[in-house]
Design a protein around this motif. Structure first.
Motif, mmCIF file in Angstrom:
data_model
loop_
_atom_site.group_PDB
_atom_site.id
_atom_site.type_symbol
_atom_site.label_atom_id
_atom_site.label_comp_id
_atom_site.label_asym_id
_atom_site.label_seq_id
_atom_site.Cartn_x
_atom_site.Cartn_y
_atom_site.Cartn_z
ATOM 1 N N HIS A 1 0.820 -1.215 0.000
ATOM 2 C CA HIS A 1 0.000 0.000 0.000
ATOM 3 C C HIS A 1 0.858 1.271 0.000
ATOM 4 C CE1 HIS A 1 -2.919 -3.058 1.207
ATOM 5 N NE2 HIS A 1 -3.849 -2.235 0.757
ATOM 6 N N LYS A 2 2.136 1.091 -0.407
ATOM 7 C CA LYS A 2 3.049 2.224 -0.597
ATOM 8 C C LYS A 2 3.169 3.123 0.641
ATOM 9 C CE LYS A 2 2.622 2.505 -5.629
ATOM 10 N NZ LYS A 2 2.158 1.128 -5.771
ATOM 11 N N ARG A 3 3.260 2.484 1.795
ATOM 12 C CA ARG A 3 3.369 3.229 3.051
ATOM 13 C C ARG A 3 4.805 3.256 3.589
ATOM 14 N NH1 ARG A 3 -1.328 0.681 6.690
ATOM 15 N NH2 ARG A 3 -0.384 2.090 8.235
ATOM 16 N N VAL A 4 5.714 2.558 2.877
ATOM 17 C CA VAL A 4 7.117 2.511 3.285
ATOM 18 C C VAL A 4 7.981 3.207 2.240
ATOM 19 C CG1 VAL A 4 9.075 1.016 3.867
ATOM 20 C CG2 VAL A 4 6.748 0.320 4.482
ATOM 21 N N ALA A 5 8.929 4.010 2.704
ATOM 22 C CA ALA A 5 9.840 4.693 1.783
ATOM 23 C C ALA A 5 11.265 4.617 2.310
ATOM 24 C CB ALA A 5 9.427 6.151 1.605
ATOM 25 N N VAL A 6 12.222 4.613 1.389
ATOM 26 C CA VAL A 6 13.643 4.647 1.733
ATOM 27 C C VAL A 6 14.252 5.861 1.058
ATOM 28 C CG1 VAL A 6 15.875 3.501 1.526
ATOM 29 C CG2 VAL A 6 13.829 2.151 2.006
ATOM 30 N N ASP A 7 14.783 6.759 1.864
ATOM 31 C CA ASP A 7 15.373 8.006 1.358
ATOM 32 C C ASP A 7 14.399 8.755 0.448
ATOM 33 O OD1 ASP A 7 17.745 7.502 2.742
ATOM 34 O OD2 ASP A 7 18.568 6.332 1.085
ATOM 35 N N GLY A 8 13.128 8.750 0.852
ATOM 36 C CA GLY A 8 12.110 9.500 0.128
ATOM 37 C C GLY A 8 11.486 8.784 -1.048
ATOM 38 N N GLU A 9 11.974 7.597 -1.370
ATOM 39 C CA GLU A 9 11.453 6.840 -2.513
ATOM 40 C C GLU A 9 10.583 5.685 -2.022
ATOM 41 O OE1 GLU A 9 13.163 3.940 -6.068
ATOM 42 O OE2 GLU A 9 14.504 5.388 -5.107
ATOM 43 N N ALA A 10 9.363 5.601 -2.532
ATOM 44 C CA ALA A 10 8.441 4.551 -2.109
ATOM 45 C C ALA A 10 9.012 3.172 -2.427
ATOM 46 C CB ALA A 10 7.094 4.727 -2.794
ATOM 47 N N LYS B 1 16.614 -3.849 -0.629
ATOM 48 C CA LYS B 1 17.657 -3.774 0.387
ATOM 49 C C LYS B 1 18.007 -2.327 0.718
ATOM 50 C CE LYS B 1 19.741 -8.313 -0.231
ATOM 51 N NZ LYS B 1 21.009 -9.073 -0.375
ATOM 52 N N ALA B 2 18.400 -2.135 1.982
ATOM 53 C CA ALA B 2 18.777 -0.801 2.445
ATOM 54 C C ALA B 2 19.789 -0.945 3.571
ATOM 55 C CB ALA B 2 17.547 -0.038 2.927
ATOM 56 N N ASP B 3 20.477 0.139 3.843
ATOM 57 C CA ASP B 3 21.414 0.180 4.970
ATOM 58 C C ASP B 3 20.650 0.744 6.166
ATOM 59 O OD1 ASP B 3 23.308 0.778 6.899
ATOM 60 O OD2 ASP B 3 24.810 1.431 5.452
ATOM 61 N N PRO B 4 20.349 -0.073 7.165
ATOM 62 C CA PRO B 4 19.517 0.391 8.282
ATOM 63 C C PRO B 4 20.116 1.541 9.084
ATOM 64 C CG PRO B 4 20.544 -1.706 8.803
ATOM 65 C CD PRO B 4 20.793 -1.465 7.347
ATOM 66 N N GLU B 5 21.441 1.688 9.026
ATOM 67 C CA GLU B 5 22.083 2.738 9.818
ATOM 68 C C GLU B 5 22.390 3.988 9.006
ATOM 69 O OE1 GLU B 5 24.895 1.397 12.889
ATOM 70 O OE2 GLU B 5 24.691 -0.604 12.029
ATOM 71 N N ALA B 6 22.282 3.898 7.676
ATOM 72 C CA ALA B 6 22.588 5.057 6.830
ATOM 73 C C ALA B 6 21.361 5.580 6.087
ATOM 74 C CB ALA B 6 23.686 4.702 5.830
ATOM 75 N N VAL C 1 17.375 6.586 5.367
ATOM 76 C CA VAL C 1 16.232 7.123 6.102
ATOM 77 C C VAL C 1 15.006 6.316 5.692
ATOM 78 C CG1 VAL C 1 14.760 9.117 6.523
ATOM 79 C CG2 VAL C 1 17.225 9.429 6.200
ATOM 80 N N ILE C 2 14.545 5.478 6.594
ATOM 81 C CA ILE C 2 13.385 4.625 6.324
ATOM 82 C C ILE C 2 12.177 5.236 7.015
ATOM 83 C CG2 ILE C 2 12.405 2.319 6.617
ATOM 84 C CD1 ILE C 2 15.322 1.281 6.783
ATOM 85 N N THR C 3 11.102 5.415 6.268
ATOM 86 C CA THR C 3 9.892 5.990 6.858
ATOM 87 C C THR C 3 8.699 5.068 6.653
ATOM 88 O OG1 THR C 3 9.402 7.227 4.824
ATOM 89 C CG2 THR C 3 10.666 8.372 6.529
ATOM 90 N N ILE C 4 7.788 5.108 7.607
ATOM 91 C CA ILE C 4 6.523 4.381 7.526
ATOM 92 C C ILE C 4 5.421 5.405 7.747
ATOM 93 C CG2 ILE C 4 5.097 2.544 8.507
ATOM 94 C CD1 ILE C 4 7.686 1.251 9.528
ATOM 95 N N LYS D 1 6.696 8.739 8.804
ATOM 96 C CA LYS D 1 7.406 8.878 10.076
ATOM 97 C C LYS D 1 8.701 8.065 10.045
ATOM 98 C CE LYS D 1 3.129 9.521 12.702
ATOM 99 N NZ LYS D 1 2.272 9.002 13.803
ATOM 100 N N PRO D 2 9.827 8.682 10.400
ATOM 101 C CA PRO D 2 11.116 7.973 10.360
ATOM 102 C C PRO D 2 11.157 6.785 11.320
ATOM 103 C CG PRO D 2 11.438 10.344 10.534
ATOM 104 C CD PRO D 2 9.983 10.087 10.798
ATOM 105 N N LEU D 3 11.737 5.704 10.842
ATOM 106 C CA LEU D 3 11.965 4.537 11.689
ATOM 107 C C LEU D 3 13.292 4.738 12.412
ATOM 108 C CD1 LEU D 3 11.188 1.516 12.424
ATOM 109 C CD2 LEU D 3 12.748 0.866 10.575
ATOM 110 N N ILE D 4 13.246 4.746 13.727
ATOM 111 C CA ILE D 4 14.476 4.890 14.513
ATOM 112 C C ILE D 4 15.054 3.498 14.716
ATOM 113 C CG2 ILE D 4 15.479 5.684 16.682
ATOM 114 C CD1 ILE D 4 13.165 7.669 16.894
#
Length: 235
Positions: free
Chosen positions: A25-34, A41-46, A48-51, A54-57
């Motif tokens: 449902h396109k609710r997750v983004a990585v560095d602003g990209e859905a 794949k993404a780097d969890p420490e580098a 910016v993952i949002t749901i 809202k940023p995932l800490i």
């Protein structure tokens, strides 16, 4: 780099199937990209993952300080009795937390819950000499004989204990500092002097003390300073 579903699920708030639903449902983004695939794949420490914007800490490991009450066993699961994990807030339920060490069911006080196996090992390893401090109440008066006996090393059926410090606080109360952890150690040590432990409360582990403002039955994450104090014994 790790799969996005693994990264999000590791934080305990969502399962992998939940993440697939969020991605669909396109609710997750990585560095602003859905994100269009949960296998992305993404780097969890580098990254910016949002749901839902809202940023995932991201937290690789979690360290919780629990003020353990009576009536809970120090285990991850038990068929007949409530465990200390029942006291963990919902936000941490999905993480694979476990108690770093144990307290008897009727013992209260400081306990660390974590998913960091290395830290837990270092807290418990006899080679690290992480001392534990307890407040004890007895059914009979604390004596000088007990104090001297603890300092000399009490002989139990599984060997002689390392020297322990006993400070007399009141007629029937004392503070005991142990350099090791054996099964029911304090109860058995006082038993050698004909005393029964009425209540036992852990005050500290190493340089980390239970805060007076943490209510019984509640827990919170360690601050960076508190974690550093706990890790001082790792080297």
């Amino acid at each position: 780099m790790e799969r996005i579903d693994k990264i999000i699920a590791s934080q305990g708030l969502y399962s992998r199937s939940d993440v697939k639903y969020l991605v669909k449902h396109k609710r997750v983004a990585v560095d602003g990209e859905a994100v269009t695939s949960s296998s992305r794949k993404a780097d969890p420490e580098a990254s910016v993952i949002t749901i839902d914007g809202k940023p995932l800490i991201f937290k690789k490991q979690v360290y919780l300080m629990l003020h353990k009450p009576q009536g809970y066993v120090s285990a991850t699961e038990d068929k007949t009795q409530p465990t200390v994990l029942a006291l963990v807030p919902q936000a941490y339920k999905g993480r694979e937390l476990f108690p770093a060490g144990r307290l008897d069911k009727d013992t209260t006080g400081l306990m660390i819950l974590t998913d960091d196996g290395v830290l837990a090992h270092n807290i418990l390893s006899p080679r690290k000499h992480v001392q534990k401090v307890y407040r004890v109440e007895l059914d009979i008066p604390v004596t000088k004989e007990m104090q001297e006996g603890f300092a000399a090393g009490v002989a139990l059926n599984d060997g002689v204990c390392k020297a322990a410090k006993l400070v007399i606080l009141g007629e029937k109360t004392a503070e005991v500092t142990l350099q090791e952890g054996r099964y029911h150690q304090i109860k058995r040590m006082f038993g050698c002097f004909g005393a029964k432990v009425v209540s036992l409360h852990r005050l500290a582990m190493g340089n980390l003390y239970l805060p007076v403002d943490l209510p019984e039955g509640e827990c919170r994450e360690l601050t960076a300073e508190e974690l550093n104090r706990l890790q001082m014994h790792e080297s």
